[in-house]
Design a protein around this motif. Sequence first.
Motif, PDB file in Angstrom:
ATOM      1  N   GLU A 118       1.656 -11.323 -23.010  1.00  0.00           N
ATOM      2  CA  GLU A 118       1.516 -10.362 -21.842  1.00  0.00           C
ATOM      3  C   GLU A 118       1.874  -9.181 -22.228  1.00  0.00           C
ATOM      4  N   ALA A 124      -2.008  -3.186 -25.557  1.00  0.00           N
ATOM      5  CA  ALA A 124      -3.767  -3.043 -25.822  1.00  0.00           C
ATOM      6  C   ALA A 124      -4.425  -2.342 -24.688  1.00  0.00           C
ATOM      7  N   THR A 125      -4.150  -2.590 -23.421  1.00  0.00           N
ATOM      8  CA  THR A 125      -4.733  -2.105 -22.291  1.00  0.00           C
ATOM      9  C   THR A 125      -4.032  -0.799 -21.772  1.00  0.00           C
ATOM     10  N   ASP A 126      -3.378   0.033 -22.498  1.00  0.00           N
ATOM     11  CA  ASP A 126      -2.442   1.137 -22.190  1.00  0.00           C
ATOM     12  C   ASP A 126      -1.561   0.930 -21.034  1.00  0.00           C
ATOM     13  N   GLN A 127      -1.307  -0.201 -20.506  1.00  0.00           N
ATOM     14  CA  GLN A 127      -0.288  -0.193 -19.572  1.00  0.00           C
ATOM     15  C   GLN A 127       1.171   0.150 -19.755  1.00  0.00           C
ATOM     16  N   ASP A 129       1.872   2.321 -21.935  1.00  0.00           N
ATOM     17  CA  ASP A 129       1.568   3.853 -22.212  1.00  0.00           C
ATOM     18  C   ASP A 129       1.751   4.499 -20.894  1.00  0.00           C
TER      19      ASP A 129
ATOM     20  N   GLN B  82       4.309  12.329 -25.769  1.00  0.00           N
ATOM     21  CA  GLN B  82       4.393  10.849 -26.411  1.00  0.00           C
ATOM     22  C   GLN B  82       4.448  11.007 -27.857  1.00  0.00           C
ATOM     23  N   PHE B 116      -6.241   7.557 -17.858  1.00  0.00           N
ATOM     24  CA  PHE B 116      -6.764   7.005 -19.191  1.00  0.00           C
ATOM     25  C   PHE B 116      -8.122   6.615 -19.170  1.00  0.00           C
ATOM     26  N   ASN B 118      -9.425   3.739 -20.216  1.00  0.00           N
ATOM     27  CA  ASN B 118      -9.693   2.446 -19.656  1.00  0.00           C
ATOM     28  C   ASN B 118      -9.042   2.345 -18.367  1.00  0.00           C
ATOM     29  N   ALA B 120      -5.768   1.767 -17.304  1.00  0.00           N
ATOM     30  CA  ALA B 120      -4.558   1.455 -17.417  1.00  0.00           C
ATOM     31  C   ALA B 120      -4.077   1.036 -16.358  1.00  0.00           C
ATOM     32  N   LEU B 121      -4.742   0.287 -15.404  1.00  0.00           N
ATOM     33  CA  LEU B 121      -4.127  -0.305 -14.186  1.00  0.00           C
ATOM     34  C   LEU B 121      -3.361  -1.545 -14.618  1.00  0.00           C
ATOM     35  N   LEU B 122      -2.098  -1.651 -13.971  1.00  0.00           N
ATOM     36  CA  LEU B 122      -1.328  -2.587 -13.994  1.00  0.00           C
ATOM     37  C   LEU B 122      -1.899  -3.716 -13.679  1.00  0.00           C
ATOM     38  N   ARG B 182      -3.785   7.049  -8.447  1.00  0.00           N
ATOM     39  CA  ARG B 182      -2.296   6.657  -9.028  1.00  0.00           C
ATOM     40  C   ARG B 182      -1.860   8.064  -9.465  1.00  0.00           C
TER      41      ARG B 182
END
Lengths: 258, 297
Positions: A118, A124-127, A129, B82, B116, B118, B120-122, B182
């Motif tokens: 998880e 990997a999906t930048d969550q 970051d 960052q 982002f 992609n 980058a949604l949770l 967001r």
Amino acid sequence: MNARGRQEGNAVTQALAQIGLCGLFLLTLLAAVPRSFRYVRETIRQLWFVGAMSLTIIMVCGLFVGMVLMLQLYHVLSIFGGTSASGMVVALSVYRELGPVITALLFAGRAGTSITAEIGLMRATDQIDAMELMAVDPIAYVATPRFLAGVIAMPLLACVFCAMAIFGGHLVGVSWLGIDNGTFWSNMTAEVDVHTDIVNGVLFKSLAFGAVVSLIAVFQGFTTPPTSEGVAYATTRTVVASSIAILALDFVLTAFLM
Amino acid sequence: MALAAVFGYLSRFTTVPSSMTESVRATLDDDVLVRIRGLTTVLGGKTIFDQLDMDIPRGKITAIMGPSGTGKTTLLKHITGQMRADAGEIRVDGRNVAELSREQLYKLREGIGYLFQNSALLTDFDVFENVAFPLRQHTQLPEELIRNLVLLKLQAVGLRGAAPLMPSELSGGMARRVALARAIVFDPMLILYDEPFVGLDPVALNQVLRLISTLNQTLGITSVLVAHELAAVRQIAQHVFLIANGKVVAQGDPKTIADDGSPWTRQFFGGEADGPVPFQYPAGDYAQALGFAGVVK
């Protein structure tokens, strides 16, 4: 030094570096514990995922471990006419070793891998970051709640495992093989010491195993390369490293606690 | 209690810390929101930025363009703190990013939105909760106000009806618009867009394009756009930086920058395969690699 020697040297250096990084990560996690108190709901949610969702596998495995243990012990002890002690031996084996160790191994396979996968996919999906950039500390919000949930869940799961193993042993010994019910329980209660066997054997060991497995799982998730291959390797490493750590730590703890 | 939370939320956009020095105030007053001086970054032995200078104007849409691998996303990471640079200084709204403590950096980031590539949604949360996430983390606003703010932002990106959907149920364009909602939920002073048009069909691309432009005009947000699509950039950006070889090699109006005559702009905007950015990745002697060394003269 030849090429093979250099490779082995590199592997040892990398392994030591990983252990060092893992130690530093633990300090970061512990430092984030006060900050993570505001995410109590997240910790409870993770407790549900790693604890409650692991109950089925823990209960089923505990039952069968108790059943097979009683079966083996009954046949061995019957040679010496000591079948009345089999309930007590089942209990001591489960409390001191099998309960915490097998629960920890199952926990690493079921909950540890899911934590690593998880967090790895979140990376990997930048969550992760994205959280950083939304000024939300991912260590306090993601890592610490999962770590704490693992530490809290493990002793509880180990208790459930032990209870189911005793129940399995009773099922086979008393209901099937005909051991007297009173003898089964009285021998057990006479020989099992609450401090040595339950507190040190089950609770303390499983608390330590829970901390180690959760730490490894969270560390692997956070440090995995953000690729599908990286996540796959990290998940495997969680199981391998956790299994070795559990068994090695079990030896150390047993040596000190006996 | 609820009223105090509302005022607390509003005050974050109006108060200026009393500890600010006069020089910082002077920087705040000028037209530059992000000031970069002498930025030098070396990653894995490769120089990404070599004494790079850049001024990003306040309240405008600035595009950062350049060949792949030149460090455009790395530049955004420097702006948000960052990544730390090896040398140089980055000031955002007068504050030196490298000198900020963790708390100060997080405070600064509350005023920066980041989109982002992609989205980058949770993935654990639905669209509504994704947009509400920063509000829940940083404010004590009553639930009703959070709901209204989230619906307001979702309406702005045209996705109020998608509030109950999970991220896995969204198309690429929709996910990017949710991420945009967001990013603007705190009405930030600066939004950084990392390749916002990649993988979008023409309809979704125009929607995102229009949104960026509208948000910039109506909210007065400073927008920094990392993109490769010159046509899209020409439509909305007021200033373009072309970076290559660790430096700004060209800058100016997006409508005229392609005509400045430099080999960099000619190759990049003309789409030429070879030029200052070589077609061949640096390698050793070709004949030697094929085992023909000494045979082929």
